[in-house]
Design a protein around this motif. Structure first.
Motif, PDB file in Angstrom:
ATOM      1  N   VAL A 182       0.857  -1.190   0.000  1.00  0.00           N
ATOM      2  CA  VAL A 182       0.000   0.000   0.000  1.00  0.00           C
ATOM      3  C   VAL A 182       0.890   1.235   0.000  1.00  0.00           C
TER       4      VAL A 182
ATOM      5  N   THR B  41      -1.495  -1.249  -4.124  1.00  0.00           N
ATOM      6  CA  THR B  41      -2.657  -0.384  -3.896  1.00  0.00           C
ATOM      7  C   THR B  41      -2.158   1.026  -3.649  1.00  0.00           C
TER       8      THR B  41
ATOM      9  N   VAL C 212      -3.105   4.838  -2.739  1.00  0.00           N
ATOM     10  CA  VAL C 212      -4.194   5.507  -2.023  1.00  0.00           C
ATOM     11  C   VAL C 212      -3.938   7.002  -1.926  1.00  0.00           C
TER      12      VAL C 212
ATOM     13  N   VAL D 193      -7.204   3.846  -5.165  1.00  0.00           N
ATOM     14  CA  VAL D 193      -8.219   4.111  -4.141  1.00  0.00           C
ATOM     15  C   VAL D 193      -8.224   5.587  -3.771  1.00  0.00           C
TER      16      VAL D 193
ATOM     17  N   ARG E  52      -9.913   7.929  -0.863  1.00  0.00           N
ATOM     18  CA  ARG E  52     -10.646   7.910   0.406  1.00  0.00           C
ATOM     19  C   ARG E  52     -10.868   9.328   0.898  1.00  0.00           C
TER      20      ARG E  52
ATOM     21  N   GLU F  30      -6.877   6.662   7.329  1.00  0.00           N
ATOM     22  CA  GLU F  30      -7.298   6.029   6.080  1.00  0.00           C
ATOM     23  C   GLU F  30      -6.194   5.123   5.526  1.00  0.00           C
TER      24      GLU F  30
ATOM     25  N   GLU G  40      -6.306   0.845   5.099  1.00  0.00           N
ATOM     26  CA  GLU G  40      -5.896   0.045   3.938  1.00  0.00           C
ATOM     27  C   GLU G  40      -4.846  -0.987   4.341  1.00  0.00           C
TER      28      GLU G  40
END
Length: 295
Positions: free
Chosen positions: A154, A182, A184, A221, A223, A230, A234
């Motif tokens: 992440v 991922t 974010v 992603v 958020r 946040e 994740e």
């Protein structure tokens, strides 16, 4: 015979005898093996007249401590070259100086003293802000084999060079481990940057990933909320690594400054990779530096 006049160019671990050290050594040993790099275990002794980066062979209690850490490393990677060294100085600056040529600096997070104790310690804080390479902080509760139940990397992005470097580093780790990535970005619930701004930062952050790492499963992603919480949400979904820049701008401007930085590193369930401005620049623009090149 190790040439202690040469700065380590592999994965370096700061060893201090705390329980958290063994988790950091185990994580670092696996990462060094994946990268085909040697592992350097270094203990910092009290300041003396020697320079911070003057490494030498350990003796006495220091040798016993480092040798114990070497056994931990060899349980994870039996054939891994492991070097033992000591340096003198204040721990944070001494480790940063010793890691000047290293690919990674790995540290164990100090155990939590309770809810009110959200600190990460002076050594970790100094390293995160000054190291020339990514600093990976391994949670005190992390144990070898913990990532086997987790998958994916992440990365928090905000449009800054620091987050651009974090994405490049995170993608490299995901590629080496066969993991997903991922990315974010977080928009404030009210005021500040809009969701449109957040999506633009997200698009900028992943712009070069497909070309550099075409086989990585990529998830984007957006958020809304408090940045650290946040990102932690994740990570708690099963990440093996969380990567962030030490500074940012806009909605993520405090990700690793002050209380927010301490929250991310302190509360993450997985190792956290932090890139200082210098380290992030090297990974974002590897053509200007060897730091982001493949080993």
């Amino acid at each position: 015979m190790i040439d202690h006049s040469v700065s380590p160019a592999g994965v370096l671990v700061g060893v201090d005898g705390s329980p958290a050290t063994h988790g950091a050594v185990a994580w670092a040993a696996n990462e060094a093996a994946r990268r085909h790099l040697p592992l350097d275990l270094v203990q910092v002794l009290p300041p003396s007249e020697r320079p911070h980066d003057e490494m030498r062979s350990p003796s006495g209690r220091a040798h016993a401590l480092l040798d114990q850490a070497r056994h931990v490393a060899h349980r994870e990677a039996p054939d891994l070259p492991v070097h033992l060294s000591v340096v003198d100085g204040v721990v944070g600056p001494a480790l940063v100086a010793t890691a000047a040529q290293a690919r990674l600096l790995v540290l164990g997070a100090r155990p939590s003293g309770g809810v009110a104790d959200a600190g990460v310690g002076r050594t970790v804080a100094h390293a995160m802000g000054h190291a020339a390479c990514p600093v990976v902080v391994v949670p005190a509760r992390w144990e070898p084999g913990a990532d086997e139940a987790m998958s994916g990397v992440v990365v928090g992005v905000d449009g800054s060079v620091e987050s651009e470097g974090a994405v490049a580093f995170g993608a490299d780790v995901a590629d080496r481990t066969g993991s997903s990535l991922t990315v974010v970005t977080v928009a404030a619930r009210s005021g500040g940057e809009t969701e449109e701004d957040a999506r633009r930062h997200l698009a900028e952050g992943v712009a070069g990933i497909a070309g550099a790492h075409p086989d990585i499963p990529l998830r984007e992603v957006v958020r809304r909320g408090q940045v650290a919480e946040e990102l932690l949400a994740e990570a708690r979904a099963g990440a093996a690594l969380l990567a962030v820049g030490s500074r940012g701008r806009g909605a993520v401007s405090g990700v690793l400054l002050g209380s927010t930085s301490q929250r991310v590193v302190h509360a993450a369930p997985c190792p956290v990779a932090v890139l200082s401005p210098r380290a992030a620049e090297a990974w974002a623009h590897p053509e200007h530096s060897e730091a982001g090149e493949a080993s």
